[in-house]
Every structure is written in structure tokens, then in C-alpha cells.
Design a protein around this motif. Structure first.
Motif, PDB file in Angstrom:
ATOM      1  N   GLY E  22       0.824  -1.216   0.000  1.00 41.14           N
ATOM      2  CA  GLY E  22       0.000   0.000   0.000  1.00 41.14           C
ATOM      3  C   GLY E  22       0.856   1.263   0.000  1.00 41.14           C
ATOM      4  N   GLU E  23       2.180   1.123  -0.063  1.00 46.14           N
ATOM      5  CA  GLU E  23       3.061   2.300  -0.150  1.00 46.14           C
ATOM      6  C   GLU E  23       3.971   2.109  -1.355  1.00 46.14           C
ATOM      7  N   GLU E  24       3.976   3.074  -2.251  1.00 47.22           N
ATOM      8  CA  GLU E  24       4.803   2.955  -3.457  1.00 47.22           C
ATOM      9  C   GLU E  24       6.288   3.038  -3.086  1.00 47.22           C
ATOM     10  N   ASN E  25       6.632   3.983  -2.201  1.00 50.08           N
ATOM     11  CA  ASN E  25       8.036   4.182  -1.837  1.00 50.08           C
ATOM     12  C   ASN E  25       8.379   3.436  -0.550  1.00 50.08           C
ATOM     13  N   GLN E  26       9.702   3.518  -0.198  1.00 52.12           N
ATOM     14  CA  GLN E  26      10.112   2.853   1.037  1.00 52.12           C
ATOM     15  C   GLN E  26      10.145   3.865   2.185  1.00 52.12           C
ATOM     16  N   LEU E  27      10.192   3.332   3.415  1.00 58.26           N
ATOM     17  CA  LEU E  27      10.243   4.177   4.607  1.00 58.26           C
ATOM     18  C   LEU E  27      11.547   3.870   5.324  1.00 58.26           C
ATOM     19  N   VAL E  28      12.302   4.945   5.604  1.00 64.37           N
ATOM     20  CA  VAL E  28      13.599   4.797   6.269  1.00 64.37           C
ATOM     21  C   VAL E  28      13.558   5.601   7.555  1.00 64.37           C
ATOM     22  N   GLY E  29      14.003   5.003   8.664  1.00 65.96           N
ATOM     23  CA  GLY E  29      13.997   5.738   9.939  1.00 65.96           C
ATOM     24  C   GLY E  29      14.645   4.918  11.029  1.00 65.96           C
ATOM     25  N   LYS E  30      14.745   5.542  12.217  1.00 67.88           N
ATOM     26  CA  LYS E  30      15.348   4.861  13.371  1.00 67.88           C
ATOM     27  C   LYS E  30      14.284   3.975  14.026  1.00 67.88           C
ATOM     28  N   LEU E  31      14.588   2.684  14.190  1.00 69.58           N
ATOM     29  CA  LEU E  31      13.634   1.754  14.804  1.00 69.58           C
ATOM     30  C   LEU E  31      13.655   1.935  16.321  1.00 69.58           C
ATOM     31  N   GLU E  32      12.534   2.456  16.857  1.00 72.47           N
ATOM     32  CA  GLU E  32      12.435   2.706  18.300  1.00 72.47           C
ATOM     33  C   GLU E  32      11.745   1.549  19.017  1.00 72.47           C
ATOM     34  N   GLY E  33      10.828   0.884  18.287  1.00 71.19           N
ATOM     35  CA  GLY E  33      10.112  -0.220  18.963  1.00 71.19           C
ATOM     36  C   GLY E  33       9.490  -1.179  17.959  1.00 71.19           C
ATOM     37  N   VAL E  34       9.414  -2.470  18.353  1.00 73.12           N
ATOM     38  CA  VAL E  34       8.797  -3.498  17.514  1.00 73.12           C
ATOM     39  C   VAL E  34       8.124  -4.505  18.453  1.00 73.12           C
ATOM     40  N   ASP E  35       7.008  -5.096  18.001  1.00 75.10           N
ATOM     41  CA  ASP E  35       6.362  -6.116  18.833  1.00 75.10           C
ATOM     42  C   ASP E  35       6.263  -7.432  18.063  1.00 75.10           C
ATOM     43  N   ASP E  36       5.601  -8.412  18.642  1.00 80.64           N
ATOM     44  CA  ASP E  36       5.576  -9.749  18.036  1.00 80.64           C
ATOM     45  C   ASP E  36       4.800  -9.800  16.718  1.00 80.64           C
ATOM     46  N   TYR E  37       4.006  -8.742  16.458  1.00 85.02           N
ATOM     47  CA  TYR E  37       3.261  -8.706  15.191  1.00 85.02           C
ATOM     48  C   TYR E  37       4.042  -7.948  14.124  1.00 85.02           C
ATOM     49  N   MET E  38       5.300  -7.559  14.481  1.00 86.23           N
ATOM     50  CA  MET E  38       6.142  -6.753  13.600  1.00 86.23           C
ATOM     51  C   MET E  38       5.534  -5.370  13.326  1.00 86.23           C
ATOM     52  N   ASN E  39       4.608  -4.910  14.265  1.00 85.83           N
ATOM     53  CA  ASN E  39       4.275  -3.487  14.220  1.00 85.83           C
ATOM     54  C   ASN E  39       5.577  -2.735  14.544  1.00 85.83           C
ATOM     55  N   LEU E  40       5.811  -1.613  13.869  1.00 87.74           N
ATOM     56  CA  LEU E  40       7.071  -0.882  14.007  1.00 87.74           C
ATOM     57  C   LEU E  40       6.811   0.561  14.407  1.00 87.74           C
ATOM     58  N   TYR E  41       7.661   1.074  15.308  1.00 85.60           N
ATOM     59  CA  TYR E  41       7.617   2.505  15.660  1.00 85.60           C
ATOM     60  C   TYR E  41       8.961   3.102  15.259  1.00 85.60           C
ATOM     61  N   LEU E  42       8.908   4.075  14.283  1.00 83.72           N
ATOM     62  CA  LEU E  42      10.132   4.701  13.777  1.00 83.72           C
ATOM     63  C   LEU E  42      10.133   6.185  14.136  1.00 83.72           C
ATOM     64  N   THR E  43      11.326   6.756  14.369  1.00 86.66           N
ATOM     65  CA  THR E  43      11.463   8.207  14.507  1.00 86.66           C
ATOM     66  C   THR E  43      12.377   8.710  13.398  1.00 86.66           C
ATOM     67  N   ASN E  44      12.344  10.029  13.171  1.00 89.57           N
ATOM     68  CA  ASN E  44      13.113  10.661  12.072  1.00 89.57           C
ATOM     69  C   ASN E  44      12.899   9.913  10.768  1.00 89.57           C
ATOM     70  N   ALA E  45      11.640   9.544  10.542  1.00 89.05           N
ATOM     71  CA  ALA E  45      11.341   8.725   9.357  1.00 89.05           C
ATOM     72  C   ALA E  45      11.269   9.596   8.100  1.00 89.05           C
ATOM     73  N   MET E  46      11.662   8.977   6.979  1.00 88.48           N
ATOM     74  CA  MET E  46      11.590   9.651   5.678  1.00 88.48           C
ATOM     75  C   MET E  46      10.964   8.680   4.694  1.00 88.48           C
ATOM     76  N   GLU E  47      10.251   9.252   3.722  1.00 92.46           N
ATOM     77  CA  GLU E  47       9.776   8.456   2.601  1.00 92.46           C
ATOM     78  C   GLU E  47      10.858   8.545   1.530  1.00 92.46           C
ATOM     79  N   CYS E  48      11.341   7.399   1.014  1.00 96.79           N
ATOM     80  CA  CYS E  48      12.449   7.392   0.055  1.00 96.79           C
ATOM     81  C   CYS E  48      12.082   6.597  -1.191  1.00 96.79           C
ATOM     82  N   LYS E  49      12.551   7.090  -2.321  1.00 93.21           N
ATOM     83  CA  LYS E  49      12.409   6.392  -3.602  1.00 93.21           C
ATOM     84  C   LYS E  49      13.826   5.942  -3.944  1.00 93.21           C
TER      85      LYS E  49
END
Lengths: 75, 75, 75, 75, 75, 75
Positions: E22-49
Motif C-alpha cells: 500500500g506504499e509505493e516508496n520505502q520508509l527509512v527511519g530509526k527503529l524505536e520499537g517493535v512487537d511480536d506482530y512486527m508493528n514498528l515505531y520509527l522516529t526521524n522517518a523519511m519516505e524514500c524512492k
């Protein structure tokens, strides 16, 4: 009532045709194994466009949640 | 309140119309079995474009998570 | 905090508008039942393109995981 | 480590921007409720194309598995 | 054998690149948190092509089931 | 009957080819780890268009529910 998973388990050892989300063509092969999530293990698998064979795939594992439709396939 | 799964179970033995993710057309057939994941087992199934029959499918199993909409179908 | 499922359950007996993955148009109908997976049972359902009615659907069951958005609909 | 769900729960009462699978535009509104499946209940919701408001949606419930990205939104 | 979730948890505190359904580009950022469902919390995130930055996103939460691919990203 | 997950676990340490929902090309790499959700951890991974290598990806984690097809790959 025949439960869907019972029906699929009754196809183990037989040739089946599978339509998958994310796959344009269908997958035909011998059903070697299935689990409660409808993950499938096929051998002698082929990618088919209707009755036309597109390519051989050999052994494949298909992820259950991306299975759309399973059909017994006349040999 | 009538729970959705109760409603589907009440359609066992009847003709239903199903819209699936990953399928352009609808699937019409006799509902033989359904489980709590809304996996469906149909017999005498047909692929239909509205009221027009596209092709016969015979026995099919449909994976619940790819079901979008289920409707009772007048015989 | 109002939990999302509580909010949906509060709409039982009322008219709602639902956007589904795999459906171009929206579905509008009376919410008769909902479960914890947000599977929905609607009656007097219609397929709508914005405010324009496309066709009647009668009784329908919608699979929760393909629900995108649920909205109360002014009668 | 800050768990993703903790982060979302910390946004309750604030304005958030949500990208959904099956929705071309984003949804912006006040987060009233969230559960462990990341189902979301928003009020004063709007459909937005970047910063441009497309239409008002009022109260909406969004199904968690179709949520792609959640972002706090400056007021 | 290194379990996939162990591998992702080992990336907490580091920069990662994520491909989402559902996202054309990739997301790059610092991984602050992850859980067993691979939900991700990123900071300083950027959308990158690819290597090209499209826009800044700041703090974002990504829903696990829509994650396709996670990669450690050289700083 | 060989269960699908057993089959995938038997591929740990070997080169596999994976088709993913949301990825146009296939991913080929050494399977380092797999769990019950078919999340996959690959090393020396490459993005491939049939037999043609498109780019190197190094270490990657693939989310199980977006896996469509897994195939052992001749070295």
C-alpha cells in the motif's frame, strides 16, 4: 455439513488447482500437505494459464492467507 | 442481534453468491460447509459476471480472509 | 476512551456506510449484527457510488478483515 | 524500547493522520479510541490529499489490519 | 537458526528500510520499537524512492501485517 | 503427510526463492530463520526477475502473511 478444511485434507495425495492472491496464473500440483491455516505443500507443481502450462515449479509451499480458491483437478 | 457467522451458517444447503478479493467475477454455488474463519466449501459452483455464467467450477473451497461479501442467491 | 468495537456495536439497528477492500463502491445498509472481528451483517443493503444508488443487495455478510472504514449514515 | 501500540495509545485525544490500504487519500481526525488490533475510532475526520481537504467524514471506525501508517498531526 | 523477530529486535536503535504494502516508496527511519506482530515505531522517518528522499515523516507507526520487507540501512 | 511449515523448516541453510505480495520481482537468498507465521530471515538476498539479478539486498526479514510462494532454489 462438510467443513472446508476437511474437504481440503481429503484432497491430500491428489492433483489440485489453486488460485492465489498476488499470482496472475493458477498453480496446479500434487497436494502433499495442508495445515489448519490452509498453508499448502505441493510437488510437481506447474504454473498454468487455464489449461495451458506456463512453467514447471517443482516443490512449492503456498501461504494460506493468500490462497483464494482450491479445486480438485481431474488427472 | 444476529451474528454474521450465524447468518452464514443459516445459508448452509442453499445457493449463495460470494465476492472474493483477487477474483474479478463472483462465485455462485451451493454452500456445503463454513467454519468460524468463514472458509467456505461450495458444490456445483459457477463463476458469474452478474447474472451471466462464465464457467463451471464444480467443487471449490474458498479461503475466508479473501471473502469480501456473501449474499443468499434466489434459486 | 471509546473502543472502536464499542462504537460499531452502538450502530447496531442503524444505517451505516462501509468501505471494503476489493469493492470499488461503498455499501450502505441497516447493521443487524457485528462480532469481534468486525464481520458485519447488513439488511436492505445497497451498493452506492457516493450518494448515488448503484444496485440493491438485500441481505449481505461482510468479512471483517476486508472492511476499511465504517461510518454512521444519516437516514 | 517504546512499543508501537503504546505510541498509538499516547496519541488518544490528539489529531492523527492515517494511511489505509484500499484508500487513495489519507484520513485525518481526532483519535478517540484504539485497541490492540490498532482498530481506530476517529471523530471530526476528514479525507485529505496531502494538506488539501477532500471531504468531511465525521465519526469513523477504521479496521486495524488495513491501517498502513499512523502519524501524529500538528494541529 | 536466527528467528526473524529476533533479527528485527536486534535492529532496535538502528536505521532500517521498510517496504510496505500500500506504499509505493520505502520508509527509512530509526527503529524505536517493535512487537511480536512486527508493528514498528520509527522516529526521524523519511519516505524514500531508492536513495532519493521524497519527504520527512517524523514519528510514524507502521502496522505489522502490511510490512513486506525489513532491511538494516547503512547510516 | 508433510506439513507445509516442516517443509519450509527443512530449507533452513539453503537457497530459496520467495514470491511476495507487494513485490513485483522475486527474492532469492539463504534461509537463516523461519517461524510458525512463515516470517523469513534471509542473508545474501537478491531481488531477481526470473533468472536475472536486479539488485543485492543483503540481510532481509520478510513478513509471513505477505509471502505468496516459497521454492527451493538450485544453487
Amino acid at each position: 455439513m462438510v467443513l472446508p478444511n476437511q474437504m481440503v485434507k481429503s484432497m491430500v495425495g491428489k492433483i489440485i488447482r489453486v488460485e492465489m492472491k498476488g499470482e496472475e496464473n493458477q498453480l496446479v500440483g500434487k497436494l502433499e500437505g495442508v495445515d489448519d491455516y490452509m498453508n499448502l505443500y505441493l510437488t510437481n507443481a506447474m504454473e498454468c494459464k487455464g489449461e495451458e502450462k506456463v512453467r514447471s515449479l517443482g516443490e512449492i509451499v503456498l501461504r494460506g492467507n493468500n490462497v483464494v480458491l482450491i479445486q480438485p483437478q481431474e488427472e
